[in-house]
Motif scaffolding. Structure first.
Motif, PDB file in Angstrom:
ATOM      1  N   SER A 258       0.838  -1.036   0.267  1.00  0.00           N
ATOM      2  CA  SER A 258       0.103  -0.523   0.370  1.00  0.00           C
ATOM      3  C   SER A 258       1.043   1.451  -0.090  1.00  0.00           C
ATOM      4  N   ILE A 259       1.930   1.728   1.196  1.00  0.00           N
ATOM      5  CA  ILE A 259       2.856   2.281   0.526  1.00  0.00           C
ATOM      6  C   ILE A 259       3.964   2.595  -0.422  1.00  0.00           C
ATOM      7  N   GLU A 260       3.638   1.623  -1.181  1.00  0.00           N
ATOM      8  CA  GLU A 260       4.688   1.746  -2.904  1.00  0.00           C
ATOM      9  C   GLU A 260       3.608   2.117  -3.550  1.00  0.00           C
ATOM     10  N   ASN A 261       2.087   1.992  -3.262  1.00  0.00           N
ATOM     11  CA  ASN A 261       1.662   2.129  -4.555  1.00  0.00           C
ATOM     12  C   ASN A 261       0.682   3.737  -4.275  1.00  0.00           C
ATOM     13  N   SER A 262       0.759   4.120  -2.529  1.00  0.00           N
ATOM     14  CA  SER A 262       0.603   5.177  -2.518  1.00  0.00           C
ATOM     15  C   SER A 262       1.354   6.184  -2.723  1.00  0.00           C
ATOM     16  N   ILE A 263       2.891   5.706  -2.651  1.00  0.00           N
ATOM     17  CA  ILE A 263       3.713   6.939  -3.235  1.00  0.00           C
ATOM     18  C   ILE A 263       3.851   6.935  -4.831  1.00  0.00           C
ATOM     19  N   ARG A 264       3.333   5.766  -5.754  1.00  0.00           N
ATOM     20  CA  ARG A 264       3.773   5.385  -6.950  1.00  0.00           C
ATOM     21  C   ARG A 264       5.384   4.814  -7.159  1.00  0.00           C
ATOM     22  N   GLU A 265       6.176   4.709  -6.520  1.00  0.00           N
ATOM     23  CA  GLU A 265       7.170   4.240  -6.400  1.00  0.00           C
ATOM     24  C   GLU A 265       7.980   2.941  -5.543  1.00  0.00           C
ATOM     25  N   LYS A 266       8.630   2.130  -5.955  1.00  0.00           N
ATOM     26  CA  LYS A 266       9.227   0.208  -5.269  1.00  0.00           C
ATOM     27  C   LYS A 266       9.939   1.291  -4.369  1.00  0.00           C
ATOM     28  N   ILE A 267      10.208   0.299  -3.156  1.00  0.00           N
ATOM     29  CA  ILE A 267      10.937   0.774  -2.143  1.00  0.00           C
ATOM     30  C   ILE A 267      12.024   0.831  -2.481  1.00  0.00           C
ATOM     31  N   ALA A 268      12.994   1.684  -1.899  1.00  0.00           N
ATOM     32  CA  ALA A 268      14.661   1.325  -2.154  1.00  0.00           C
ATOM     33  C   ALA A 268      15.567  -0.422  -2.128  1.00  0.00           C
ATOM     34  N   ILE A 269      16.442  -0.521  -2.652  1.00  0.00           N
ATOM     35  CA  ILE A 269      17.035  -2.257  -3.137  1.00  0.00           C
ATOM     36  C   ILE A 269      17.156  -1.698  -1.926  1.00  0.00           C
ATOM     37  N   SER A 270      18.016  -1.018  -1.336  1.00  0.00           N
ATOM     38  CA  SER A 270      18.838  -1.621   0.066  1.00  0.00           C
ATOM     39  C   SER A 270      17.833  -1.558   1.465  1.00  0.00           C
ATOM     40  N   THR A 271      16.661  -0.930   1.443  1.00  0.00           N
ATOM     41  CA  THR A 271      15.838  -1.184   2.259  1.00  0.00           C
ATOM     42  C   THR A 271      15.324  -2.351   2.554  1.00  0.00           C
ATOM     43  N   ARG A 272      14.650  -2.908   0.862  1.00  0.00           N
ATOM     44  CA  ARG A 272      14.703  -3.870   0.201  1.00  0.00           C
ATOM     45  C   ARG A 272      15.929  -5.216   1.200  1.00  0.00           C
ATOM     46  N   ARG A 273      16.651  -4.887   1.031  1.00  0.00           N
ATOM     47  CA  ARG A 273      18.240  -6.191   1.712  1.00  0.00           C
ATOM     48  C   ARG A 273      17.579  -5.947   2.898  1.00  0.00           C
ATOM     49  N   VAL A 274      17.527  -4.888   3.516  1.00  0.00           N
ATOM     50  CA  VAL A 274      17.848  -4.801   4.905  1.00  0.00           C
ATOM     51  C   VAL A 274      16.463  -5.410   5.540  1.00  0.00           C
ATOM     52  N   ILE A 275      14.922  -5.724   4.615  1.00  0.00           N
ATOM     53  CA  ILE A 275      13.691  -6.224   5.418  1.00  0.00           C
ATOM     54  C   ILE A 275      13.824  -7.693   5.084  1.00  0.00           C
ATOM     55  N   ILE A 276      14.481  -7.917   4.194  1.00  0.00           N
ATOM     56  CA  ILE A 276      15.448  -9.599   3.631  1.00  0.00           C
ATOM     57  C   ILE A 276      15.721 -10.154   5.085  1.00  0.00           C
ATOM     58  N   ILE A 277      16.943  -9.131   5.062  1.00  0.00           N
ATOM     59  CA  ILE A 277      17.721 -10.327   6.437  1.00  0.00           C
ATOM     60  C   ILE A 277      16.622  -9.843   7.688  1.00  0.00           C
ATOM     61  N   CYS A 278      15.710  -8.639   8.160  1.00  0.00           N
ATOM     62  CA  CYS A 278      15.473  -8.816   9.042  1.00  0.00           C
ATOM     63  C   CYS A 278      14.248 -10.284   9.048  1.00  0.00           C
ATOM     64  N   SER A 279      13.310 -10.582   8.538  1.00  0.00           N
ATOM     65  CA  SER A 279      12.340 -11.596   7.795  1.00  0.00           C
ATOM     66  C   SER A 279      13.590 -13.041   8.543  1.00  0.00           C
ATOM     67  N   VAL A 280      14.593 -12.988   7.556  1.00  0.00           N
ATOM     68  CA  VAL A 280      14.916 -14.198   8.066  1.00  0.00           C
ATOM     69  C   VAL A 280      15.183 -14.251   9.668  1.00  0.00           C
ATOM     70  N   LEU A 281      15.747 -13.183  10.158  1.00  0.00           N
ATOM     71  CA  LEU A 281      15.514 -13.472  11.744  1.00  0.00           C
ATOM     72  C   LEU A 281      14.748 -13.373  12.482  1.00  0.00           C
ATOM     73  N   ILE A 282      13.572 -12.875  12.326  1.00  0.00           N
ATOM     74  CA  ILE A 282      12.647 -12.783  12.378  1.00  0.00           C
ATOM     75  C   ILE A 282      12.037 -14.221  12.839  1.00  0.00           C
ATOM     76  N   CYS A 283      12.671 -15.167  11.469  1.00  0.00           N
ATOM     77  CA  CYS A 283      11.831 -16.627  11.378  1.00  0.00           C
ATOM     78  C   CYS A 283      12.490 -17.491  12.708  1.00  0.00           C
ATOM     79  N   CYS A 284      14.124 -17.197  12.205  1.00  0.00           N
ATOM     80  CA  CYS A 284      14.469 -17.666  12.838  1.00  0.00           C
ATOM     81  C   CYS A 284      14.734 -17.851  14.449  1.00  0.00           C
ATOM     82  N   PHE A 285      13.924 -16.646  14.710  1.00  0.00           N
ATOM     83  CA  PHE A 285      13.707 -16.444  16.629  1.00  0.00           C
ATOM     84  C   PHE A 285      12.765 -17.189  16.536  1.00  0.00           C
ATOM     85  N   ASP A 286      11.304 -16.453  15.340  1.00  0.00           N
ATOM     86  CA  ASP A 286      10.403 -18.186  15.708  1.00  0.00           C
ATOM     87  C   ASP A 286      10.402 -19.530  15.962  1.00  0.00           C
ATOM     88  N   ILE A 287      11.351 -20.172  14.931  1.00  0.00           N
ATOM     89  CA  ILE A 287      11.643 -21.549  14.831  1.00  0.00           C
ATOM     90  C   ILE A 287      12.555 -21.385  16.623  1.00  0.00           C
TER      91      ILE A 287
END
Length: 407
Positions: free
Chosen positions: A338-367
């Motif tokens: 929704s944020i990407e649609n409202s600003i009409r641009e995709k989030i920066a690649i660097s931000t995406r990489r950070v989100i991916i790393i944090c997503s993996v860490l959250i999953c590891c915490f959960d497991i």
């Protein structure tokens, strides 16, 4: 001609995946993921079926064990006895379902299989609606990448193990989807009411989010409001607890010093505390994204803001802090889209990489946090044919041996 040829190949591919899933679900996962990577919607549906089978195999401990014991108590219990003496509270949807399954001889495991299947079909419906109706054009890799991050962040074990709350959150978000995106107000409100009947606390979440949704709160105003609510959190909790007690309403135990309030957090070991707060630390990139790209005209941003404001109010009440995080994590990908649609641009690649790393860490915490429950689960059966896998059952003797304290 090429279209007909591709359609024929696609049908063979779908038949092949389904056949392999019947023969061995775990082997079919490789082809399911490959299909998802190529943006085949059928593959996403098959993934929902696979993850439902994973839920089916999850060992019943903690809250899941309590509901399993109730299932056995409901067996051969007459309808009148169940309604008049056994049914408690206002969130009676799961109680009805458990009674029906118990008296129809359907194993308890099928409740969470159907529950998870419905949940993921609803979540997939929201996800692809936002992809298809976005002002941006996403490649197959970008769609798969966002969905993968969502699966890593999604509180799967809490949804399945908690039985009611996680499933109710999905119903609630689907209600907001109907209300916001599809502009079906009545259907959306009905779904929000239904979610509160699945778990009573979602009535408070829905009401609070509904109010924030209709307030034009700008970024600076949101910061000031969050700060005020953070400072006044303890008095606000005490006032709310007193109101609930005086009016004999449910929920006081979650706000005060009861077993579901601060005492739960105080009784936890240090590693559980690290998990509780550590997992939330890895949500900071998403909070930062919401802060930087916040658009007060975007209603999904307002919905995300409502969970943040709610968290600043009840952060010291362990159970509610955890559940508010579940709400925020469950709507995370819809918030990003929704944020990407409202600003009409995709989030920066660097931000995406950070989100991916944090997503993996959250999953590891959960497991890691649920490792004992995972190790107790008979996931080796996923290599067997689906028909054999679906015959397995955690019977009452297994419950008495591994989850006696939840009786």
């Amino acid at each position: 001609m090429n279209y007909q040829h591709n359609l024929k190949i696609n049908k063979y591919y779908q038949l092949g995946i389904f056949t392999l899933f019947i023969l061995s679900p775990i082997l079919s996962l490789v082809f399911i993921i490959d299909g998802m990577r190529k943006n085949m919607r059928y593959a996403y549906s098959m993934f929902a079926l696979f993850i439902s089978l994973v839920a089916f195999m999850l060992a019943p401990t903690s809250d899941l064990a309590s509901h399993n014991y109730l299932y056995y108590e409901y067996q051969n219990l007459s309808w009148n006895t169940f309604v008049n003496y056994r049914m408690v509270g206002s969130d009676y949807v799961m109680q009805y379902i458990e009674w029906i399954f118990a008296n129809c001889g359907i194993p308890f495991e099928f409740i969470r299989l159907l529950q998870t299947l419905i949940a993921f079909f609803l979540l997939n419906s929201i996800f692809f609606y936002k992809i298809n109706n976005s002002s941006l054009c996403y490649s197959s890799a970008e769609v798969f990448g966002r969905y993968l991050c969502y699966i890593l962040v999604f509180p799967f074990i809490l949804m399945v193990g908690g039985v009611r709350f996680g499933f109710g959150v999905v119903i609630m978000l689907y209600g907001f989807h109907q209300y916001i995106d599809r502009e079906k107000r009545i259907i959306g409100i009905i779904l929000l009411i239904f979610a509160s009947l699945v778990h009573f606390s979602l009535l408070y979440y829905s009401l609070f989010s509904f109010i924030i949704l209709h307030l034009d709160i700008r970024r600076n105003q949101a910061l000031v409001l969050a700060l005020i609510m953070f400072i006044l959190s303890i008095p606000l909790q005490a006032t709310m607890e007193e109101y609930l007690l005086q009016n004999e309403l449910r929920g006081a135990g979650y706000l005060g010093d009861g077993i579901w309030g601060r005492q739960v957090g105080m009784s936890l070991k240090i590693n559980a505390i690290v998990y509780h707060w550590g997992q939330r630390v890895f949500l900071l990139p998403l909070l930062f994204l919401l802060f930087c790209k916040y658009n007060h005209h975007d209603k999904w941003s307002r919905l995300g803001l409502s969970y943040i404001l709610f968290f600043t109010c009840i952060y010291s009440a362990f159970a509610l802090a955890q559940r508010t995080t579940v709400c925020f994590m469950t709507c995370s990908i819809f918030l990003v889209l929704s944020i990407e649609n409202s600003i009409r641009e995709k989030i920066a690649i660097s931000t995406r990489r950070v989100i991916i790393i944090c997503s993996v860490l959250i999953c590891c915490f959960d497991i890691w946090t649920h490792r004992e429950q995972i190790l107790l689960s008979r996931y080796w059966r996923l290599a067997q044919p689906s028909v054999i896998t679906l015959t397995q059952e955690y019977d009452k003797s297994w419950l008495l041996q591994h989850a006696y304290e939840r009786r």
